[in-house]
Design an enzyme around this catalytic site. Structure first.
Site, PDB file in Angstrom:
ATOM      1  N   ASP A   1       0.815  -1.201   0.000  1.00  0.00           N
ATOM      2  CA  ASP A   1       0.000   0.000   0.000  1.00  0.00           C
ATOM      3  C   ASP A   1       0.855   1.260   0.000  1.00  0.00           C
ATOM      4  O   ASP A   1       0.327   2.356  -0.111  1.00  0.00           O
ATOM      5  CB  ASP A   1      -0.971  -0.003   1.165  1.00  0.00           C
ATOM      6  CG  ASP A   1      -0.287   0.055   2.518  1.00  0.00           C
ATOM      7  OD1 ASP A   1       0.946  -0.039   2.584  1.00  0.00           O
ATOM      8  OD2 ASP A   1      -0.995   0.191   3.513  1.00  0.00           O
ATOM      9  N   ALA A   2       2.158   1.122   0.133  1.00  0.00           N
ATOM     10  CA  ALA A   2       3.018   2.298   0.138  1.00  0.00           C
ATOM     11  C   ALA A   2       3.953   2.306  -1.069  1.00  0.00           C
ATOM     12  O   ALA A   2       4.973   2.959  -1.059  1.00  0.00           O
ATOM     13  CB  ALA A   2       3.830   2.341   1.430  1.00  0.00           C
ATOM     14  N   CYS A   3       3.586   1.571  -2.092  1.00  0.00           N
ATOM     15  CA  CYS A   3       4.439   1.484  -3.273  1.00  0.00           C
ATOM     16  C   CYS A   3       4.391   2.762  -4.082  1.00  0.00           C
ATOM     17  O   CYS A   3       3.392   3.466  -4.100  1.00  0.00           O
ATOM     18  CB  CYS A   3       3.983   0.338  -4.174  1.00  0.00           C
ATOM     19  SG  CYS A   3       4.355  -1.278  -3.504  1.00  0.00           S
ATOM     20  N   GLY A   4       5.473   3.020  -4.779  1.00  0.00           N
ATOM     21  CA  GLY A   4       5.492   4.094  -5.760  1.00  0.00           C
ATOM     22  C   GLY A   4       5.142   3.492  -7.108  1.00  0.00           C
ATOM     23  O   GLY A   4       5.636   2.431  -7.474  1.00  0.00           O
TER      24      GLY A   4
END
Length: 182
Positions: free
Chosen positions: A1-4
């Site tokens: 959920d914190a991917c770029g």
């Protein structure tokens, strides 16, 4: 959920190397979003999803491929010491899901830029090519391939980042600057 995530496409659906080059630049520019530990050359993962490169694949496989959209290609991550029984089990699941194996391709890699941690867990990368036993194409084939991929992952503890007639995924324990498609 914190991917770029970056997205690069041609609005007319044209396939060009410049799109891949722009995507690689975007991936490199997302380096601040990726995690790396004590090694600057081992990341928690970076990669690229691209349309199935049909023309390229026809040049590099040693078996016949049907028309685009009538076959699916899967990126398969196998343990380095995978026994042939695992490959046989993958092929049985594929057959159970009304697909037939067209062939396998060993994916060439350049591991020279990888860190020790990435090298220690690096799988064997193979591509699996399948077609529908009853001739399904497009989204019907996509659904069959999805079910086969999920079964393989759950039953065999084998990771397939993709198995699709539309897209393929190239990825690894990389940082953004270690481009999987250079």
């Amino acid at each position: 959920d914190a991917c770029g995530v970056a997205f690069v496409a041609d609005m007319y659906g044209r396939r060009t190397h410049s799109i891949v080059a722009d995507a690689l630049t975007a991936l490199h520019n997302l380096d601040h979003r990726g995690a790396s530990g004590s090694e600057v050359n081992t990341g928690d993962g970076a990669g690229m999803l691209v349309q199935v490169p049909d023309e390229f694949l026809r040049e590099v496989v040693d078996f016949e491929l049907p028309q685009p959209g009538a076959y699916a290609v899967g990126m398969v991550f196998l343990a380095a010491d995978t026994p042939t029984e695992t490959v046989d089990a993958i092929e049985r699941i594929v057959a159970d899901e009304d697909l037939r194996v067209l062939g396998w391709r060993d994916v060439p890699i350049d591991s020279s830029m990888l860190g020790a941690t990435a090298l220690s867990v690096m799988p064997t990368f193979r591509q699996l090519f399948v077609a529908a036993s009853r001739g399904e194409i497009g989204m019907a084939l996509e659904r069959l391939a999805f079910c086969a991929r999920k079964r393989i992952e759950r039953e065999l503890d084998v990771y397939l980042p993709s198995l699709s007639c539309r897209t393929t995924v190239y990825k690894g324990k990389l940082i953004g600057g270690q481009h999987p498609l250079v």
